[in-house]
Design a protein around this motif. Structure first.
Motif, mmCIF file in Angstrom:
data_model
loop_
_atom_site.group_PDB
_atom_site.id
_atom_site.type_symbol
_atom_site.label_atom_id
_atom_site.label_comp_id
_atom_site.label_asym_id
_atom_site.label_seq_id
_atom_site.Cartn_x
_atom_site.Cartn_y
_atom_site.Cartn_z
ATOM 1 N N MET A 183 0.977 -1.224 0.030
ATOM 2 C CA MET A 183 -0.016 0.113 -0.102
ATOM 3 C C MET A 183 0.812 1.281 -0.053
ATOM 4 O O MET A 183 1.917 1.048 0.821
ATOM 5 C CB MET A 183 -0.886 0.067 1.201
ATOM 6 N N GLN A 192 1.261 5.081 0.718
ATOM 7 C CA GLN A 192 0.626 6.328 1.637
ATOM 8 C C GLN A 192 0.338 7.498 0.764
ATOM 9 O O GLN A 192 -0.541 8.295 1.146
ATOM 10 C CB GLN A 192 1.695 6.607 2.848
ATOM 11 N N SER A 199 -3.162 7.908 -0.163
ATOM 12 C CA SER A 199 -4.336 8.150 0.932
ATOM 13 C C SER A 199 -3.844 9.461 1.628
ATOM 14 O O SER A 199 -4.428 9.587 2.620
ATOM 15 C CB SER A 199 -4.229 6.868 1.711
ATOM 16 N N LYS A 200 -3.146 10.454 0.806
ATOM 17 C CA LYS A 200 -2.724 11.589 1.636
ATOM 18 C C LYS A 200 -4.528 12.508 1.612
ATOM 19 O O LYS A 200 -4.838 12.389 0.600
ATOM 20 C CB LYS A 200 -1.660 12.528 0.816
ATOM 21 N N PRO A 201 -4.499 13.413 2.450
ATOM 22 C CA PRO A 201 -5.709 14.237 2.442
ATOM 23 C C PRO A 201 -5.568 15.010 1.358
ATOM 24 O O PRO A 201 -4.487 15.651 0.993
ATOM 25 C CB PRO A 201 -5.693 14.944 3.839
ATOM 26 N N ASP A 217 -8.754 11.582 5.581
ATOM 27 C CA ASP A 217 -8.459 10.065 5.012
ATOM 28 C C ASP A 217 -9.026 9.058 5.566
ATOM 29 O O ASP A 217 -9.536 9.130 6.887
ATOM 30 C CB ASP A 217 -6.975 9.666 5.419
ATOM 31 N N ALA A 260 -9.250 5.792 6.239
ATOM 32 C CA ALA A 260 -8.461 5.171 7.200
ATOM 33 C C ALA A 260 -8.348 5.524 8.480
ATOM 34 O O ALA A 260 -8.252 5.163 9.438
ATOM 35 C CB ALA A 260 -7.356 4.621 6.614
ATOM 36 N N LEU A 261 -7.863 6.859 8.666
ATOM 37 C CA LEU A 261 -7.781 7.819 9.777
ATOM 38 C C LEU A 261 -9.072 7.901 10.464
ATOM 39 O O LEU A 261 -9.244 7.880 11.660
ATOM 40 C CB LEU A 261 -7.039 9.176 9.249
ATOM 41 N N ILE A 314 -10.416 5.343 13.070
ATOM 42 C CA ILE A 314 -9.737 5.261 14.205
ATOM 43 C C ILE A 314 -9.830 6.343 15.143
ATOM 44 O O ILE A 314 -9.639 6.059 16.597
ATOM 45 C CB ILE A 314 -8.387 4.597 14.201
ATOM 46 N N LEU A 315 -10.349 7.617 14.668
ATOM 47 C CA LEU A 315 -10.470 8.663 15.600
ATOM 48 C C LEU A 315 -11.727 8.591 16.369
ATOM 49 O O LEU A 315 -12.666 8.259 16.032
ATOM 50 C CB LEU A 315 -10.611 9.798 14.679
ATOM 51 N N ILE A 318 -5.946 18.269 8.339
ATOM 52 C CA ILE A 318 -5.291 17.591 9.675
ATOM 53 C C ILE A 318 -6.428 17.799 10.490
ATOM 54 O O ILE A 318 -7.055 18.666 10.903
ATOM 55 C CB ILE A 318 -4.269 18.317 9.976
ATOM 56 N N PRO A 319 -7.005 16.594 11.193
ATOM 57 C CA PRO A 319 -7.901 16.775 12.248
ATOM 58 C C PRO A 319 -7.277 17.461 13.617
ATOM 59 O O PRO A 319 -6.035 17.006 13.676
ATOM 60 C CB PRO A 319 -8.268 15.478 12.699
#
Lengths: 68, 294
Positions: free
Chosen positions: A1, A3, A6-8, A15, A17-18, A21-22, A55-56
């Motif tokens: 895979m 990355q 999958s960058k914002p 993303d 995938a991010l 899990i947040l 970015i969260p």
């Protein structure tokens, strides 16, 4: 895979995938992604965490209170 | 908002400002951060486990790329400052180790290279970190230990005492090695190990040392810092004292790196049996006779 795939995006999309899990850092409860406002909303904590440039910002003291 | 009754030692808002500013300059100290990251990630060679989901905490651009180079496909980089999180190299998240924003069992590897020493509630942060690990996941962290910047601490203390007959904390309090294994155990990590290594540093001038500390965002962020004596005057005098005391090799501020490793508990791991659960006598195994202590 890779990355790089999958960058914002510049529009501030987060993303997936991010997103999976947040959680809310205060309650560890689920977050609702408000794409329009660019926020991650924790109903339990009554806080909305901003997303800036993809970015969260998961900091309680940077979050917007939902109770105004 | 305070999470627990643990006393706040560090000013986290100030730390965030410093890390935001340091995002532009941290490249200047990359060699030191890289050496520290290599020292820590060497531990991965000791295990045959393959990791697929890693969290890099405060990696400042040297940890995430190394994890990716080792074949970890999914790396998230957490930093207090968004600007620093962006340059860290993984999927960026701005967040606080004391308010971890990740669901339970999100990762199978957590790496914190020289980043947990500004955390107020280290036991609480370790507990939260352990919960975000999957069973049998690995936690790897290094932090500067007691003895780090020891000469600088002494020079500042002597200078300040001379200037105004009093002292304020100017170098962060660092933990001692023996504290760390206990902390890991308290946080529920299995097979906890803590050890110390020295990372030699050498500076020709005190100014060089101060410049590097600033570039890394590592200036004093102790809440009890005293604003009455301007750091500029103090630093100049303390710097002169450091240089006067230095040997022919220059100033050697000594970074004493403490390394912590711990695993999220899993049934495959060995663990000690319950006391009293033995079904053979130690005396028989040793071929000796058991006698009461008189």
């Amino acid at each position: 895979m890779n990355q790089a795939d999958s960058k914002p995006t510049p529009s501030g999309d987060i993303d997936p995938a991010l997103l999976e899990i947040l959680v809310c850092p205060v309650t560890k409860g689920p977050l609702r992604y408000d794409r329009e406002r660019g926020e991650l909303v924790s109903e339990a904590a009554r806080l909305a965490y901003p997303i800036r440039d993809g970015i969260p910002i998961m900091l309680p003291d940077e979050a917007r209170s939902l109770d105004g | 908002m305070s999470q627990a009754a643990s006393p706040a030692i560090f000013d986290r808002a100030l730390l965030r400002q410093r890390r935001t500013r340091a995002a532009a300059t941290v490249g200047q100290v990359a060699p030191i951060l890289e050496a520290a990251a290599d020292l820590l990630l060497d531990r991965l060679d000791d295990t045959t486990r393959r990791f697929t989901r890693a969290l890099d905490i405060g990696g400042r651009g040297v940890v995430a790329p190394r994890l990716q180079a080792r074949g970890v496909p999914f790396v998230v980089s957490l930093d207090l400052a968004p600007a620093m999180a962006v340059r860290a190299g993984g999927l960026a998240v701005a967040g606080d180790e004391e308010w971890l924003p990740f669901a339970a069992e999100s990762f199978d590897l957590i790496v914190a290279s020289l980043s947990l020493h500004w955390v107020n509630d280290l036991p609480g942060a370790l507990l939260q970190l352990r919960r975000t690990l999957r069973p049998d996941g690995l936690f790897l962290a290094s932090l500067p230990g007691l003895g780090t910047l020891h000469e600088l601490r002494a020079a500042l203390a002597e200078t300040e005492t001379q200037l105004r007959g009093g002292l304020a904390p100017r170098v962060s309090p660092f933990p001692e090695l023996r504290d760390l294994a206990g902390l890991l155990q308290r946080a529920g990590f299995a097979l906890p190990v803590a050890d110390a290594e020295a990372l030699p540093l050498r500076y020709r001038s005190a100014l060089g040392l101060f410049r590097d500390l600033r570039a890394a965002g590592e200036q004093n962020a102790v809440l009890a810092r005293d604003p009455r004596v301007p750091p500029r005057a103090l630093l100049a005098l303390a710097g002169a004292r450091l240089e006067a005391a230095a040997g022919p090799a220059g100033i050697e501020p000594g970074l004493r790196v403490l390394t912590m490793t711990g695993w999220a508990p899993h049934e495959s791991q060995s663990r000690p049996a319950r006391p009293g659960s033995a079904n053979a006598r130690l005396a028989d195994a040793l071929g000796t006779e058991e006698r009461k202590l008189s």
